[in-house]
Design a protein around this motif. Structure first.
Motif, short mmCIF file in Angstrom:
data_model
loop_
_atom_site.label_atom_id
_atom_site.label_comp_id
_atom_site.label_asym_id
_atom_site.label_seq_id
_atom_site.Cartn_x
_atom_site.Cartn_y
_atom_site.Cartn_z
N ARG A 211 -16.92 -29.99 -32.67
CA ARG A 211 -17.58 -32.16 -32.57
C ARG A 211 -16.84 -32.40 -33.60
NH1 ARG A 211 -21.79 -29.82 -30.52
NH2 ARG A 211 -23.33 -30.34 -32.16
N GLY B 15 -30.06 -23.30 -37.17
CA GLY B 15 -31.10 -25.11 -36.67
C GLY B 15 -31.88 -25.41 -37.51
N LYS B 16 -31.46 -25.01 -38.87
CA LYS B 16 -33.05 -25.48 -39.46
C LYS B 16 -32.65 -26.92 -39.63
CE LYS B 16 -29.85 -22.95 -42.84
NZ LYS B 16 -29.00 -22.86 -41.97
N SER B 17 -30.91 -27.81 -40.06
CA SER B 17 -31.51 -29.13 -40.11
C SER B 17 -32.21 -29.45 -38.94
CB SER B 17 -30.24 -29.68 -40.23
OG SER B 17 -29.39 -29.02 -40.91
N THR B 18 -31.90 -28.98 -37.52
CA THR B 18 -32.61 -29.32 -36.17
C THR B 18 -33.70 -29.70 -36.59
OG1 THR B 18 -30.72 -29.14 -35.04
CG2 THR B 18 -32.20 -29.26 -34.04
N GLY C 120 -25.80 -22.37 -38.76
CA GLY C 120 -26.21 -23.14 -37.77
C GLY C 120 -27.51 -21.88 -36.67
N ARG D 178 -19.80 -27.42 -33.16
CA ARG D 178 -20.30 -27.96 -33.85
C ARG D 178 -19.07 -28.60 -34.40
NH1 ARG D 178 -24.60 -27.09 -38.29
NH2 ARG D 178 -22.23 -26.05 -39.16
N1 LIG Z 1 -33.02 -25.69 -30.13
C1 LIG Z 1 -31.90 -25.46 -30.22
N2 LIG Z 1 -31.45 -25.91 -29.00
C2 LIG Z 1 -30.12 -26.08 -28.50
N3 LIG Z 1 -29.37 -26.30 -29.67
C3 LIG Z 1 -29.80 -26.57 -30.72
C4 LIG Z 1 -31.14 -26.18 -31.35
N4 LIG Z 1 -31.36 -25.81 -32.29
C5 LIG Z 1 -29.78 -26.08 -33.01
N5 LIG Z 1 -29.25 -26.05 -31.96
C6 LIG Z 1 -28.12 -27.26 -32.57
O1 LIG Z 1 -27.21 -26.32 -33.07
C7 LIG Z 1 -26.22 -26.49 -34.33
C8 LIG Z 1 -27.19 -26.70 -35.16
O2 LIG Z 1 -27.99 -26.61 -35.24
P1 LIG Z 1 -28.44 -27.13 -36.89
O3 LIG Z 1 -26.94 -27.94 -37.47
O4 LIG Z 1 -29.79 -27.82 -36.95
O5 LIG Z 1 -28.21 -25.73 -37.73
P2 LIG Z 1 -28.56 -25.52 -39.54
O6 LIG Z 1 -29.34 -24.18 -39.19
O7 LIG Z 1 -28.53 -26.74 -40.29
O8 LIG Z 1 -26.67 -24.84 -40.06
P3 LIG Z 1 -26.34 -25.25 -41.16
O9 LIG Z 1 -26.73 -24.24 -42.18
O10 LIG Z 1 -24.44 -24.85 -40.85
O11 LIG Z 1 -26.69 -26.95 -42.01
C9 LIG Z 1 -26.19 -28.21 -33.75
O12 LIG Z 1 -24.93 -28.53 -33.00
C10 LIG Z 1 -27.21 -28.06 -33.07
O13 LIG Z 1 -27.48 -29.15 -31.56
#
Ligand SMILES: Nc1ncnc2c1ncn2[C@@H]1O[C@H](COP(=O)(O)OP(=O)(O)OP(=O)(O)O)[C@@H](O)[C@H]1O
Ligand SMILES: [Mg+2]
Length: 230
Positions: A168, A31-34, A29, A165
């Protein structure tokens, strides 16, 4: 520097010549994928493609056979050696396209052959939890990365987003919280030390350079048996 700074840094890597691999690590969570998706949106698909570590989740049937389905997402629930082999292939920038798997969150299964990395794409952005997890086959990842970033938002914010998430994607709020506390946060503790292996730590509103290069750190800790001074 803010997101624009990160974008400029990724763009410089794409322009450095040859095939470059940028790794983005961090806790569940974070935010890596984002961030990876934002970078590809900014650079365009001709310059950058995302290859997620999540594509190397073991299939649900295999996790059940191994008795590990209840901790899906832990380091030993992925095909780490397969991921390392794919990164090595991607570094070679072969004449033909290379296909990578993705993880389908609706199916909760990896899907092979999902992402095409064309031979002329200069930058592969790979992202996931265990890129900087030095144990077992995961230790093979870091040497294949030209640059490694560690995404580290505030933990309270990260956990809130993670629960949201899961909700959702269909979990009840109480179940989502329980999964986060039991599973995601146990994994977060394994991932945290990777921060020290990153070239860059990305915080919520931008990034800061990590501590000085490792060579500048004291080489040996002081010997407690020898008091300082003559
Ligand atoms: N800068 C940001 N501002 C607001 N919301 C964010 C931001 N970055 C990520 N998010 C939200 O936080 C949640 C987690 O982000 P994301 O899926 O990119 O994380 P991740 O590191 O890829 O997680 P995982 O390890 O589970 O794959 C998502 O719902 C995303 O929309
Ligand atoms: Mg992700």
């Amino acid at each position: 520097m803010d997101t624009a700074g990160l974008e400029a840094r990724a763009r410089a890597l794409a322009a450095a010549g040859g095939r470059r691999i940028l790794g983005i690590a961090g806790a569940p969570g974070a935010g890596k994928s984002t961030l990876a998706a934002e970078l590809v949106r900014a650079l365009g698909p001709g310059l950058a493609v995302v290859v997620p570590m999540d594509g190397f989740h073991l299939a649900q049937a295999e996790l059940e056979r191994l008795g590990r389905a209840d901790r899906k997402g832990a380091p030993d629930t992925f095909d780490a050696a397969g991921y390392v082999a794919l990164l090595a292939r991607l570094r070679e920038r072969a004449a033909a396209a290379v296909y990578a798997p993705t993880f389908d969150r609706a199916l909760e299964e990896p899907v092979a052959g999902s992402i095409r990395v064309g031979p002329h794409v200069p930058l592969v952005i790979t992202e996931g939890n265990y890129l900087l997890h030095g144990a077992g086959a995961w230790a093979g990842v870091r040497p294949l990365l030209d640059e490694a970033w560690f995404v580290a938002p505030d933990d309270v914010v990260r956990v809130r987003r993670l629960v949201e998430r899961h909700v959702r994607h269909g979990k009840k709020e109480a179940d989502a919280r329980q999964w986060v506390v039991r599973s995601d946060e146990a994994n977060a503790r394994l991932i945290a030390p990777g921060r020290d292996l990153a070239d860059l730590v990305v915080e919520e509103d931008g990034f800061r350079e990590p501590r000085p290069p490792r060579a500048h750190l004291p080489r040996t800790p002081p010997d407690p048996a020898r008091p300082p001074g003559p």
